[in-house]
Structure formats: structure tokens, C-alpha cells
Design a protein around this motif. Structure first.
Motif, short mmCIF file in Angstrom:
data_model
loop_
_atom_site.label_atom_id
_atom_site.label_comp_id
_atom_site.label_asym_id
_atom_site.label_seq_id
_atom_site.Cartn_x
_atom_site.Cartn_y
_atom_site.Cartn_z
N ALA A 1 -12.26 -3.79 7.50
CA ALA A 1 -12.72 -2.58 8.18
C ALA A 1 -13.07 -1.49 7.17
CB ALA A 1 -11.64 -2.08 9.15
N VAL A 2 -12.27 -1.33 6.14
CA VAL A 2 -12.57 -0.33 5.12
C VAL A 2 -13.92 -0.64 4.48
CG1 VAL A 2 -11.89 0.51 2.82
CG2 VAL A 2 -10.18 0.34 4.64
N GLY A 3 -14.13 -1.88 4.12
CA GLY A 3 -15.40 -2.26 3.48
C GLY A 3 -16.59 -2.01 4.40
N ARG A 4 -16.44 -2.38 5.65
CA ARG A 4 -17.54 -2.22 6.61
C ARG A 4 -17.87 -0.75 6.86
NH1 ARG A 4 -16.06 -1.70 11.50
NH2 ARG A 4 -14.35 -3.17 11.35
N ILE A 5 -16.86 0.07 7.04
CA ILE A 5 -17.08 1.49 7.34
C ILE A 5 -17.73 2.20 6.15
CG2 ILE A 5 -15.84 3.68 7.68
CD1 ILE A 5 -13.98 2.07 9.60
N VAL A 6 -17.23 1.92 4.96
CA VAL A 6 -17.78 2.57 3.78
C VAL A 6 -19.26 2.19 3.62
CG1 VAL A 6 -17.66 2.73 1.27
CG2 VAL A 6 -15.55 2.70 2.61
N LYS A 7 -19.54 0.90 3.75
CA LYS A 7 -20.94 0.45 3.57
C LYS A 7 -21.84 1.01 4.66
CE LYS A 7 -19.80 -3.59 0.90
NZ LYS A 7 -19.01 -4.80 1.04
N GLY A 8 -21.35 1.00 5.90
CA GLY A 8 -22.16 1.48 7.02
C GLY A 8 -22.49 2.95 6.89
N ILE A 9 -21.52 3.75 6.52
CA ILE A 9 -21.76 5.19 6.39
C ILE A 9 -22.71 5.47 5.23
CG2 ILE A 9 -20.66 7.38 5.74
CD1 ILE A 9 -18.31 6.50 7.52
N GLU B 1 -20.52 0.73 -3.87
CA GLU B 1 -19.79 -0.46 -4.33
C GLU B 1 -18.35 -0.27 -3.92
OE1 GLU B 1 -20.29 -0.41 -8.57
OE2 GLU B 1 -22.47 -0.30 -8.33
N VAL B 2 -17.76 -1.30 -3.32
CA VAL B 2 -16.35 -1.25 -2.92
C VAL B 2 -15.62 -2.42 -3.56
CG1 VAL B 2 -14.73 -1.03 -1.00
CG2 VAL B 2 -17.12 -0.40 -0.68
N ASP B 3 -14.56 -2.13 -4.29
CA ASP B 3 -13.75 -3.20 -4.89
C ASP B 3 -12.33 -3.12 -4.37
OD1 ASP B 3 -15.57 -4.52 -6.70
OD2 ASP B 3 -15.62 -2.61 -7.77
N PHE B 4 -11.78 -4.27 -4.06
CA PHE B 4 -10.39 -4.33 -3.59
C PHE B 4 -9.55 -5.07 -4.62
CE2 PHE B 4 -12.96 -4.09 0.26
CZ PHE B 4 -12.35 -3.03 0.92
N SER B 5 -8.34 -4.61 -4.78
CA SER B 5 -7.42 -5.32 -5.66
C SER B 5 -6.11 -5.49 -4.91
CB SER B 5 -7.24 -4.49 -6.93
OG SER B 5 -6.13 -4.97 -7.64
N ARG B 6 -5.68 -6.74 -4.77
CA ARG B 6 -4.49 -6.99 -3.96
C ARG B 6 -3.22 -6.83 -4.78
NH1 ARG B 6 -5.19 -10.61 1.31
NH2 ARG B 6 -6.74 -9.18 2.16
N GLY B 7 -2.26 -6.14 -4.18
CA GLY B 7 -0.95 -5.97 -4.82
C GLY B 7 0.01 -7.05 -4.35
N TYR B 8 1.30 -6.76 -4.38
CA TYR B 8 2.30 -7.73 -3.92
C TYR B 8 2.09 -8.00 -2.43
CZ TYR B 8 4.74 -5.94 -8.10
OH TYR B 8 5.08 -5.54 -9.37
N PRO B 9 2.45 -9.18 -1.96
CA PRO B 9 2.39 -9.41 -0.51
C PRO B 9 3.49 -8.64 0.21
CG PRO B 9 3.15 -11.39 -1.67
CD PRO B 9 2.91 -10.35 -2.71
N SER B 10 3.35 -8.48 1.51
CA SER B 10 4.45 -7.93 2.31
C SER B 10 5.49 -9.02 2.50
CB SER B 10 3.94 -7.45 3.66
OG SER B 10 3.35 -8.52 4.36
#
Ligand code: NI
Length: 405
Positions: free
Chosen positions: A284-292, A301-310
Motif C-alpha cells: 500500500a505504501v508503494g502504491r500510494i506514493v507512486k500514484g500520488i 523511487e521507493v525502496d524497502f528494507s526489511r528488518g527483523y520479523p515480528s
């Protein structure tokens, strides 16, 4: 209840053993506090840990994936299951402001998250359990883990075999809690900690004279829409009973009052307690940022970096540790805690074996110990140390003597 050995270690013996260690615990804790070490640099701490474990006749393994980790293996007199107890060893890049004799001697580094006390309590538990070795049916592993605050020590330890040989059947971790009074223990019945993922966003518009906004693309105006809309991920896109945090933590753009900003960069964090919600929120974050951005003529450009799992407590490990805590401090001093939206790399152990973490209250307003974790004046009531030891020992013994209490 006890398999094989016949003579169980009584609660009284456990509490006495923990109490008798008090002086030693305070010495250890103050020594570690004076000599904090950042993640993956815990060489002095690890050396003291390894020396003490060896002095107890506990088998010591080091060198897990080139980390500073120390794993102790205590073998009981008769066969049985294997439980692992885990403490993290790293300090934080914070300048200590406490005026105490045991304040950090290393400028800019401090045990502000209480990991000095975790190492201490696990050393105490190892000492007490080694004393009961003749009556143990099974094995206890002691995980002294580097770098919980980042980049994470659990994953390389597991990759290097810490959970194998012997295979760990259950794992228990602990953390001090600055909001809980000394003498109190917190346990977590369900979800415990979040996945602390991060993102970075680069919005590219077109700079120009602020007098002619129509001739450029104002990246700051785009960023403002993006920030506002991102909050609808939490409020409009995710099931309302699922906790989610979306925070924009940094924003940089522009350089002069009368110039259109051609570019804005932002970074932030997305935290969830559930793997599916994690995927959903990120998408959702990626879609909203790109759409706006597209709607407003910018590129992004949107980059995600995954941290520890829950992770969540295993129900039977939760019950076992809760009962151990009830035995040590009494039912009226137990708190069943809500999850935290913080992260914990204890999660990785829980992917390999049933696990749970408990919290040890360290607050004491009468003694001035009220500052939160990660505060430059964080400190704790050392009366918490033998309590943590007793819960660890009681929990481990109860696990070895047949699982749930
Ligand atoms: Ni911590």
C-alpha cells in the motif's frame, strides 16, 4: 514430574541460589556497564562470559559466523530435552549522563538498553544451573548474542548452527523493562514484537522559480500529499484490529525560499505484528506514493528494507515462563503485556523452536530509576538481577522436568 533424576530442585533452592549470587551479579553488571561495547564488537564482554562459563565446567563454543557470540552448553546428569536461554550483549552509541561510579568509561557508548543486566542475569542462571547439574535431565544452552540493536546477531548464530547439536526444543529470552517496578515480571501471551521495516522515498519533480510554479514540478508539494496519504494505510487499508505504524522520520528537500524544490527524499518505518499485514502495508505504501507522484507529474523511487520479523509467544512456553514467574514473585506481581511495536531479533529463534520472552521490572522511583530505555540517564534497580536469575532457572528446570508447569 522429573524425568530420570528423581530429586527435583525445589523453588526454595532456586531462590536461595539466586539470592546468594546477588553480590556477584552487581559486580558483573557494573563491570559490563562501565565497559560497554557496540554490536559485533563485544569482545571484552564475550571473553568474560566465556571464561566464567568454562570455570563452571560448561562447554563453550565461539566463532559463530565470525561474530562475538558465545554459546555455553550445560549437560545434565541424565538425558532429556534442550532449552536455550538468551541474553543480548551490545550497548548503544549514546553518551551516558548518569553520575554514578559505574558510569560508562567509553565516550559515546552506553548500556542504555540494559543488555549489561541481561548478560549478568544469564551468567547468574548458568552459575546456579551448573550447581544443580547432577539433578538435570537434559541440556541447557546459554546464548550470549551480539548486536541485537543492529545489525542483528541471532541470524548469523542460527546460520552457524547455534540451534543445533543438540537441537534446541524451546527458547527463552528476557529484557529489562523501565516502565515496570522492580519485583514485577511481564510476560506476553500473544504477539510480542513488530517487524521494524524501513523505507526510503525519492520524489523527483522539476525545479524552477517559485514565482512560476506552473513551469516546474514542486517536489515539496508532492511530498506533503504523500505524507498525509500514507496515514491512510493505517486508517483505511488495514483491518482495524491489526496494529500498524507508518512513520516518516526524515524529510529533506529544497534550499531557498523562492526556488521550487526539484527533489525531496524521505525515510521512514513500517511496523506490523503479522506477516500478511506486513506485505499488505508495504504494498500500500508503494502504491500510494507512486500514484500520488504520477498524479502530480513527479517521478518517484521507493525502496524497502526489511528488518527483523515480528514474533509471538509460543503458548506453552508462555505458560511455562508465566508459572515460573508466578512461583518467584507471586501472582499479583505478574503483568500480561501487550505487544510492542519495537523490534527484537529474538524472533529468529522463534522460527526454529517454540519460544517466549519475559520482561524484568527495573523501575524504582524511590531510588530515582525512572528513565526509559535508550535514555542517556537510564539505570535500573539491581534488586531486579536475582529475580531475573530465579525466573530463568525456574523456567529452565521446569522445561527439563517435563514441559509445562
Ligand atoms: Ni534492548
Amino acid at each position: 514430574m522429573a524425568k530420570g533424576t528423581g530429586s527435583e530442585v525445589s523453588l526454595k533452592e532456586i531462590i536461595e541460589a539466586a539470592h546468594n549470587l546477588k553480590g556477584r551479579l552487581v559486580e558483573w553488571r557494573r563491570d559490563f556497564h562501565e565497559h560497554p561495547e557496540l554490536g559485533m564488537e563485544e569482545r571484552r564482554t564475550a571473553g568474560i562470559v566465556a571464561d566464567h562459563l568454562r570455570s563452571l565446567g560448561i562447554e563453550v563454543r565461539t566463532g559463530f559466523g565470525g561474530t562475538t557470540a558465545v554459546v555455553g552448553l550445560l549437560k545434565g546428569a541424565s538425558p532429556g530435552p534442550t532449552i536455550a536461554l538468551r541474553a543480548d550483549m551490545d550497548a548503544l552509541p549514546i553518551q551516558e549522563e548518569n553520575q554514578v561510579p559505574y558510569a560508562s568509561k567509553t565516550p559515546g557508548q552506553m548500556h542504555a538498553c540494559g543488555h549489561d543486566s541481561h548478560v549478568t542475569m544469564l551468567l547468574g542462571a548458568a552459575t546456579a544451573l551448573a550447581g544443580f547439574r547432577e539433578r538435570l535431565a537434559g541440556q541447557v544452552k546459554f546464548f550470549f548474542q551480539p548486536a541485537e540493536e543492529g545489525p542483528g546477531g541471532a541470524q548469523p548464530m542460527i546460520a552457524a548452527g547455534a540451534m543445533e547439536d543438540p537441537k534446541v526444543d524451546g527458547v527463552v529470552g528476557l529484557h529489562v523493562a523501565s516502565e515496570m517496578n522492580v519485583g514485577e515480571i511481564g510476560v506476553v501471551p500473544g504477539a510480542d514484537s513488530a517487524s521494524p521495516d524501513s523505507f526510503s522515498i525519492r520524489i523527483v519533480g522539476r525545479g524552477g522559480h517559485a514565482a512560476h510554479p506552473d513551469q516546474g514540478v514542486d517536489a515539496i508539494a508532492v511530498a506533503a500529499q504523500v505524507i498525509t496519504a500514507l496515514q491512510t494505510v493505517v486508517s483505511r487499508e488495514i483491518y482495524p484490529l491489526q496494529p500498524v505504524v507508518v512513520t516518516v522520520g526524515t524529510i529533506h528537500g529544497g534550499f531557498r525560499n523562492n526556488v521550487l524544490a526539484g527533489e525531496v527524499t524521505m525515510t521512514g518505518t513500517i511496523r506490523t505484528l503479522n506477516a500478511d499485514v506486513r506485505d499488505q502495508a508495504q504494498a500500500a505504501v508503494g502504491r500510494i506514493v507512486k500514484g500520488i507522484a504520477e498524479a502530480m507529474r513527479a517521478t518517484v523511487e521507493v525502496d524497502f528494507s526489511r528488518g527483523y520479523p515480528s514474533f509471538s509467544s509460543d503458548p506453552s512456553m508462555y505458560r511455562l515462563v508465566r508459572q515460573a514467574a508466578v512461583d518467584v514473585v507471586g501472582p499479583e506481581r505478574i503483568h500480561d503485556l501487550d505487544p510492542t511495536m519495537g523490534g527484537e531479533d529474538f524472533a529468529y529463534y522463534c522460527q526454529k523452536a517454540p519460544g517466549t520472552m519475559f520482561r524484568v521490572g527495573g523501575r524504582n522511583a524511590a531510588k530515582g530509576f525512572t528513565n526509559p530505555l535508550h535514555h542517556p540517564r537510564f539505570d535500573l534497580d539491581e534488586d531486579a538481577l536475582p529475580i531475573g536469575v530465579a525466573v530463568l532457572v525456574r523456567g529452565a528446570l521446569s522445561f527439563l522436568s517435563g514441559g509445562e508447569a
